[in-house]
Structure formats: structure tokens, C-alpha cells
Design an enzyme around this catalytic site. Structure first.
Site, PDB file in Angstrom:
ATOM      1  N   ASN A   1       7.738  -6.574  35.629  1.00 54.48           N
ATOM      2  CA  ASN A   1       7.553  -5.699  34.468  1.00 54.48           C
ATOM      3  C   ASN A   1       8.654  -4.655  34.455  1.00 54.48           C
ATOM      4  O   ASN A   1       9.478  -4.598  35.354  1.00 54.48           O
ATOM      5  CB  ASN A   1       6.152  -5.081  34.480  1.00 54.48           C
ATOM      6  CG  ASN A   1       5.939  -4.151  35.652  1.00 54.48           C
ATOM      7  OD1 ASN A   1       6.566  -3.104  35.748  1.00 54.48           O
ATOM      8  ND2 ASN A   1       5.075  -4.544  36.578  1.00 54.48           N
ATOM      9  N   ARG A   2       8.657  -3.818  33.440  1.00 53.86           N
ATOM     10  CA  ARG A   2       9.801  -2.953  33.185  1.00 53.86           C
ATOM     11  C   ARG A   2       9.733  -1.593  33.858  1.00 53.86           C
ATOM     12  O   ARG A   2      10.526  -0.717  33.534  1.00 53.86           O
ATOM     13  CB  ARG A   2       9.973  -2.767  31.671  1.00 53.86           C
ATOM     14  CG  ARG A   2      10.240  -4.068  30.965  1.00 53.86           C
ATOM     15  CD  ARG A   2      10.213  -3.887  29.469  1.00 53.86           C
ATOM     16  NE  ARG A   2      11.418  -3.231  29.008  1.00 53.86           N
ATOM     17  CZ  ARG A   2      12.307  -3.791  28.193  1.00 53.86           C
ATOM     18  NH1 ARG A   2      12.120  -5.036  27.775  1.00 53.86           N
ATOM     19  NH2 ARG A   2      13.360  -3.124  27.813  1.00 53.86           N
TER      20      ARG A   2
END
Ligand code: CTP
Ligand code: CA
Length: 225
Positions: free
Chosen positions: A34-35
């Protein structure tokens, strides 16, 4: 302002914090991630250490320098993060700043997954299973820290979803931020938070994550008394 002076107002307190993303491996060369940049969690760990706390940070895979005075435990997956966090209890404060994967592949292939595999390879279906909720487990633990603070990353209805998480996970406080908005959130150096407890909501920022970290710790400190 003692927090700006870098004093010792958190001396004698043990703060456990998770930071960064987790990576869930599919095979030896691929993962689901994820970011999360880890910047918010690292900024909180740095600020707490500067203020004299005994800081243990469980960090997912990020390329950030360990802040001075912080004990860092590096992990990769949600399962590893859970083991490291629960293994580091007891603490006075737990801050769940990591973006822990909600799902992980049911199986990890020992070999690289090939396009030319049995069945043709035109589509690929990966079965994912839920991970353990580290934050909820800490909040329900026999060694529960006095203050348990979660984060809520939301794209919409920020306060409503955050309040729901506060109650559902049995937290003392939750710091909600809107993600997927330009100039704030995951990859940015700036952020804006709404810090919510059972009765109040404090808006912090928009400001540099380093400044937000001290403001957040001021709110946490007030609940330790
Ligand atoms: N969290 C955790 N373990 C998980 C998932 C989330 O400890 N397996 C923690 C995060 O560190 C964060 C908080 O829970 O402090 C909220 O994370 P968020 O992704 O916003 O909420 P979820 O409860 O996972 O719900 P959803 O992603 O469906 O919005
Ligand atoms: Ca989640």
C-alpha cells in the site's frame, strides 16, 4: 512550550508505535502493498524520543532513517508486525500508525508464478484471507497500554468512519486523515488530522508531519494523567 523546547515531558513513559506499510508476498518476486510512506509514524517516534520517552518502533518496509534514540524493529508482513508489536508489550502508550494489510494471500508460491501455467494464464485469481487487527488486539490485551491511539485513513465520511473504528476497536483516541487528496496524506510531508475521542474532536493542521507529531503527543500526554 516544553514540547518545542525538546524537554523531557515524556521521560519514564514507554511508547510503542507501528509505522509504514506492510508487504504481503505472493511469490519470491511479488507482493501486495500500500501507499503508506511511514513519515507520520517516524515523525511521532522521533518527537516522542526527543521528549524523553522510551520509544520502540515496529516499522514496515520503508527507506527512512531511524530517528535518534528510537529502538526500531523491522518487519515486512502484517503477521510479522503483529508478532513484533505484541512481543514488545507492555507499554504506556500504543500508537498504530502503520497501514497494516487487511488481507494477505492464502498461500505464498515458493516459485515465481508464471503466465504460462496450467489453465492458460489469461486471468489470475488470488485468494486473500483477513489478517489479524493488531490495533484491536493491543486494545483488548491483558497488558493493554494506558493510551491506545489508532489512525483512520479514509477517502470519505472521515469523522463518521473514524468514530466507528474508535468504538469498535475499543480505542482511547483515533487520528483521522483524509487520504487520496492532493498535498496531504500518504506520500506528503504535510498532513491534517482530526483527533477524536469519546467526547471531543480536535482539528490539527494542515501542517508539517513533524509539527503534527508534537501536537498529537500533547493530546496523548493529557490522557496519561
Ligand atoms: N490496523 C491494524 N491491523 C490491521 C488493520 C488495521 O492494527 N490488520 C490499524 C491501523 O494501524 C490503524 C487502524 O487500524 O491504526 C485503522 O486502520 P484502517 O485501515 O483505517 O481501518 P481498518 O480497521 O483496517 O478498516 P478499513 O480499512 O476497512 O477502513
Ligand atoms: Ca485497513
Amino acid at each position: 512550550d516544553e514540547s518545542l523546547a525538546g524537554g523531557d515531558d515524556l521521560a519514564g513513559r514507554r511508547l510503542l508505535i507501528s509505522a509504514g506499510p506492510t508487504f504481503e508476498d505472493l511469490d519470491p518476486v511479488r507482493f501486495i502493498g500500500n501507499r503508506s510512506s511511514g513519515k507520520m509514524g517516524f515523525a511521532i517516534a522521533a518527537a516522542a524520543a526527543r521528549r524523553g520517552a522510551d520509544v520502540v518502533m515496529v516499522a514496515g518496509p520503508v527507506h527512512l532513517a531511524t530517528p535518534p534514540g528510537v529502538r526500531r524493529i523491522d518487519v515486512r508482513s502484517a503477521a510479522q508486525m503483529r508478532d513484533a508489536v505484541l512481543g514488545a508489550l507492555p507499554a504506556d502508550i500504543y500508537i498504530g500508525a502503520a497501514a497494516v494489510a487487511d488481507y494477505t494471500p492464502r498461500t505464498v508460491s515458493a516459485e515465481k508464478i508464471k503466465k504460462t501455467r496450467e489453465g492458460g494464464g489469461e486471468t489470475l485469481t488470488v485468494e486473500l484471507v483477513r489478517t489479524h487487527d493488531v490495533l484491536a488486539e493491543v486494545a483488548a490485551h491483558a497488558l493493554r497500554p494506558r493510551v491506545v491511539l489508532g489512525f483512520a485513513a479514509e477517502t470519505n465520511d472521515v469523522e463518521r468512519y473514524a468514530r466507528d473504528k474508535l468504538v469498535r476497536k475499543g480505542l482511547d483516541m483515533i487520528a483521522a486523515n483524509q487520504v487520496g487528496r492532493a498535498g496531504c496524506g500518504f506520500e506528503s510531508d504535510d498532513n491534517a488530522l482530526t483527533v477524536i475521542d469519546a467526547t471531543t474532536a480536535h482539528a490539527l493542521g494542515p501542517a508539517a508531519k513533524t509539527a503534527l507529531a508534537d501536537a498529537l503527543l500533547d493530546l496523548v500526554k493529557a490522557r496519561l494523567r
